[in-house]
Design an enzyme around this catalytic site. Structure first.
Site, mmCIF file in Angstrom:
data_model
loop_
_atom_site.group_PDB
_atom_site.id
_atom_site.type_symbol
_atom_site.label_atom_id
_atom_site.label_comp_id
_atom_site.label_asym_id
_atom_site.label_seq_id
_atom_site.Cartn_x
_atom_site.Cartn_y
_atom_site.Cartn_z
ATOM 1 N N LYS A 1 10.988 81.800 59.128
ATOM 2 C CA LYS A 1 9.605 81.887 59.634
ATOM 3 C C LYS A 1 9.337 80.807 60.682
ATOM 4 O O LYS A 1 8.841 81.086 61.773
ATOM 5 C CB LYS A 1 8.592 81.741 58.476
ATOM 6 C CG LYS A 1 8.792 82.728 57.341
ATOM 7 C CD LYS A 1 7.773 82.550 56.228
ATOM 8 C CE LYS A 1 7.874 81.254 55.452
ATOM 9 N NZ LYS A 1 9.079 81.112 54.610
ATOM 10 N N ARG B 1 -0.065 83.262 50.903
ATOM 11 C CA ARG B 1 1.010 83.261 49.902
ATOM 12 C C ARG B 1 0.538 83.806 48.563
ATOM 13 O O ARG B 1 1.333 83.876 47.635
ATOM 14 C CB ARG B 1 1.465 81.817 49.688
ATOM 15 C CG ARG B 1 2.734 81.449 50.411
ATOM 16 C CD ARG B 1 2.891 79.961 50.218
ATOM 17 N NE ARG B 1 4.243 79.552 50.157
ATOM 18 C CZ ARG B 1 4.885 78.987 51.184
ATOM 19 N NH1 ARG B 1 4.293 78.843 52.339
ATOM 20 N NH2 ARG B 1 6.105 78.568 51.031
ATOM 21 N N ARG C 1 19.648 72.669 56.273
ATOM 22 C CA ARG C 1 18.604 72.501 57.304
ATOM 23 C C ARG C 1 18.325 71.023 57.602
ATOM 24 O O ARG C 1 18.288 70.190 56.725
ATOM 25 C CB ARG C 1 17.296 73.144 56.821
ATOM 26 C CG ARG C 1 16.113 72.801 57.730
ATOM 27 C CD ARG C 1 14.904 73.619 57.464
ATOM 28 N NE ARG C 1 14.473 73.594 56.076
ATOM 29 C CZ ARG C 1 13.559 74.417 55.582
ATOM 30 N NH1 ARG C 1 12.998 75.325 56.338
ATOM 31 N NH2 ARG C 1 13.219 74.328 54.315
ATOM 32 N N ARG D 1 14.008 67.801 54.374
ATOM 33 C CA ARG D 1 12.805 67.895 53.553
ATOM 34 C C ARG D 1 13.072 67.563 52.091
ATOM 35 O O ARG D 1 14.118 67.890 51.557
ATOM 36 C CB ARG D 1 12.228 69.318 53.661
ATOM 37 C CG ARG D 1 11.294 69.463 54.835
ATOM 38 C CD ARG D 1 10.928 70.880 55.152
ATOM 39 N NE ARG D 1 10.552 71.697 53.992
ATOM 40 C CZ ARG D 1 10.160 72.969 54.111
ATOM 41 N NH1 ARG D 1 10.077 73.521 55.305
ATOM 42 N NH2 ARG D 1 9.848 73.664 53.039
ATOM 43 N N ARG E 1 10.745 77.329 44.221
ATOM 44 C CA ARG E 1 10.087 77.957 45.385
ATOM 45 C C ARG E 1 10.342 79.459 45.402
ATOM 46 O O ARG E 1 9.449 80.248 45.723
ATOM 47 C CB ARG E 1 10.592 77.304 46.691
ATOM 48 C CG ARG E 1 9.974 75.925 46.940
ATOM 49 C CD ARG E 1 10.829 75.072 47.849
ATOM 50 N NE ARG E 1 10.919 75.551 49.230
ATOM 51 C CZ ARG E 1 11.808 75.088 50.109
ATOM 52 N NH1 ARG E 1 12.682 74.154 49.749
ATOM 53 N NH2 ARG E 1 11.817 75.549 51.333
HETATM 54 P P1 AP5 Z 1 13.344 78.054 58.770
HETATM 55 O O1 AP5 Z 1 12.952 78.705 60.028
HETATM 56 O O2 AP5 Z 1 13.036 76.617 58.595
HETATM 57 O O3 AP5 Z 1 12.820 78.931 57.512
HETATM 58 P P2 AP5 Z 1 11.354 79.077 56.885
HETATM 59 O O4 AP5 Z 1 11.189 80.513 56.554
HETATM 60 O O5 AP5 Z 1 10.349 78.435 57.752
HETATM 61 O O6 AP5 Z 1 11.589 78.285 55.530
HETATM 62 P P3 AP5 Z 1 10.668 77.202 54.794
HETATM 63 O O7 AP5 Z 1 11.588 76.466 53.849
HETATM 64 O O8 AP5 Z 1 9.904 76.390 55.766
HETATM 65 O O9 AP5 Z 1 9.735 78.135 53.998
HETATM 66 P P4 AP5 Z 1 8.849 77.761 52.814
HETATM 67 O O10 AP5 Z 1 7.963 78.932 52.757
HETATM 68 O O11 AP5 Z 1 9.580 77.443 51.558
HETATM 69 O O12 AP5 Z 1 8.225 76.352 53.213
HETATM 70 P P5 AP5 Z 1 6.804 75.912 53.719
HETATM 71 O O13 AP5 Z 1 6.989 74.760 54.605
HETATM 72 O O14 AP5 Z 1 6.046 77.084 54.211
HETATM 73 O O15 AP5 Z 1 14.930 78.284 58.583
HETATM 74 C C1 AP5 Z 1 15.634 77.767 57.477
HETATM 75 C C2 AP5 Z 1 17.069 77.368 57.913
HETATM 76 O O16 AP5 Z 1 17.772 78.541 58.284
HETATM 77 C C3 AP5 Z 1 17.110 76.455 59.145
HETATM 78 O O17 AP5 Z 1 18.185 75.568 59.000
HETATM 79 C C4 AP5 Z 1 17.348 77.419 60.314
HETATM 80 O O18 AP5 Z 1 18.031 76.810 61.408
HETATM 81 C C5 AP5 Z 1 18.191 78.495 59.650
HETATM 82 N N1 AP5 Z 1 17.975 79.823 60.212
HETATM 83 C C6 AP5 Z 1 16.786 80.395 60.567
HETATM 84 N N2 AP5 Z 1 16.953 81.652 60.994
HETATM 85 C C7 AP5 Z 1 18.277 81.915 60.894
HETATM 86 C C8 AP5 Z 1 19.073 83.068 61.180
HETATM 87 N N3 AP5 Z 1 18.538 84.209 61.643
HETATM 88 N N4 AP5 Z 1 20.410 82.993 60.960
HETATM 89 C C9 AP5 Z 1 20.974 81.848 60.478
HETATM 90 N N5 AP5 Z 1 20.276 80.710 60.202
HETATM 91 C C10 AP5 Z 1 18.938 80.747 60.395
HETATM 92 O O19 AP5 Z 1 6.103 75.446 52.383
HETATM 93 C C11 AP5 Z 1 6.538 74.285 51.700
HETATM 94 C C12 AP5 Z 1 5.657 74.021 50.478
HETATM 95 O O20 AP5 Z 1 4.293 73.807 50.892
HETATM 96 C C13 AP5 Z 1 5.550 75.174 49.476
HETATM 97 O O21 AP5 Z 1 6.612 75.166 48.569
HETATM 98 C C14 AP5 Z 1 4.203 74.868 48.812
HETATM 99 O O22 AP5 Z 1 4.317 73.797 47.921
HETATM 100 C C15 AP5 Z 1 3.361 74.392 49.987
HETATM 101 N N6 AP5 Z 1 2.661 75.490 50.680
HETATM 102 C C16 AP5 Z 1 2.834 75.874 51.980
HETATM 103 N N7 AP5 Z 1 2.028 76.896 52.309
HETATM 104 C C17 AP5 Z 1 1.321 77.184 51.189
HETATM 105 C C18 AP5 Z 1 0.348 78.156 50.874
HETATM 106 N N8 AP5 Z 1 -0.059 79.056 51.788
HETATM 107 N N9 AP5 Z 1 -0.171 78.174 49.617
HETATM 108 C C19 AP5 Z 1 0.223 77.275 48.692
HETATM 109 N N10 AP5 Z 1 1.158 76.321 48.904
HETATM 110 C C20 AP5 Z 1 1.702 76.273 50.145
HETATM 111 MG MG MG Z 2 9.017 76.794 57.562
#
Ligand code: AP5
Ligand code: MG
Length: 214
Positions: A13, A87, A126, A160, A171
């Site tokens: 994402k 979410r 990552r 992270r 997660r």
């Molecule tokens: P990346 O692009 O970083 O993936 P992502 O989908 O953004 O993954 P996140 O870990 O950020 O998602 P998340 O939903 O767990 O975390 P968030 O920060 O939202 O890619 C991942 C890796 O893969 C990278 O190394 C990249 O280079 C590689 N990659 C990407 N695309 C690729 C491809 N096509 N092929 C190969 N490699 C690839 O949330 C974190 C925490 O915040 C949550 O756990 C929760 O505690 C809180 N939180 C956030 N939002 C909310 C909400 N709305 N409600 C409640 N709690 C929330």
């Molecule tokens: Mg992300």
């Protein structure tokens, strides 16, 4: 056009959102990034969310809806990318209401499909530029040999606190329990598009482009 990038942790994402910001002048609204900012700010809210995030659990709806609500007052440029929000069903309802209040709607909800084994591999590899947030991967998108970020030239990269196997398990559980019902919710509203998130980064980007250019 406002869009949602929907998918499990590691689906890509953030990577695709940054691409859209660069290519289409859109604005990325990542609740994860906003919460990490709050976490490092040392405020009371930051301290409260830090422990929850490190465990891999979801922060309360009230907090994240409040964060998004604040951002909707800003300039929208080429449209908003909701990354990691909504979410829960309550967040999805709140978003529909907030957008309607601003006279806007959603142009697309894009589900990025990736299998669990790939997610674990992606997440543990990552790293992120400490200056501009560019996302790297030890295997699929390594930091250049020069040690400099391709976007801003900075030389410091971070990992992270929740990118470990234990937090990731939680997660994923949270995703399947609370977030995956949104797939049915948007499908029923006829707003859902699905893409193959296992393809390489550019191919995933092209699939998203085709949806936005429709
Ligand atoms: P990346 O692009 O970083 O993936 P992502 O989908 O953004 O993954 P996140 O870990 O950020 O998602 P998340 O939903 O767990 O975390 P968030 O920060 O939202 O890619 C991942 C890796 O893969 C990278 O190394 C990249 O280079 C590689 N990659 C990407 N695309 C690729 C491809 N096509 N092929 C190969 N490699 C690839 O949330 C974190 C925490 O915040 C949550 O756990 C929760 O505690 C809180 N939180 C956030 N939002 C909310 C909400 N709305 N409600 C409640 N709690 C929330
Ligand atoms: Mg992300």
């Amino acid at each position: 056009m406002n869009i949602i990038l929907l998918g499990p942790p590691g689906a890509g994402k953030g990577t695709q959102a940054r691409r859209l910001v660069e290519g289409r002048d859109m604005i990325q609204l990542s609740t994860g990034d906003m919460l990490r900012e709050a976490k490092s700010s040392g405020t009371e809210m930051g301290e409260r969310v830090a422990k929850i995030m490190d465990r891999g659990e979801l922060v309360t709806d009230e907090i994240v809806i409040g964060l998004i609500e604040e951002k909707l007052n800003d300039d929208r440029k080429g449209g908003l990318i909701f990354d990691g929000f909504p979410r829960t069903l309550a967040q999805a309802d709140a978003l529909a209401e907030l957008l309607a209040r601003h006279g806007e709607d959603l142009g697309a909800v894009i589900e990025m499909q990736v299998d669990d084994d790939a997610l674990v591999k992606r997440i543990v590899a990552r790293s992120v530029c400490a200056n501009c947030g560019e996302v790297y991967n030890d295997i699929t998108k390594p930091v250049p040999e020069s040690g400099e970020c391709t976007q801003c030239g900075a030389t410091e990269f971070t990992r992270r606190g929740d990118d470990n196997e234990e937090s990731l398990k939680q997660r994923l559980l949270e995703y399947y329990k609370k977030t995956s019902p949104l797939i049915g919710y948007y499908y029923a509203k006829n707003e859902l598009d699905r893409i193959d998130g296992l393809a390489d980064i550019d191919e995933v980007g092209e699939q998203i482009d085709r949806i936005l250019d429709r």
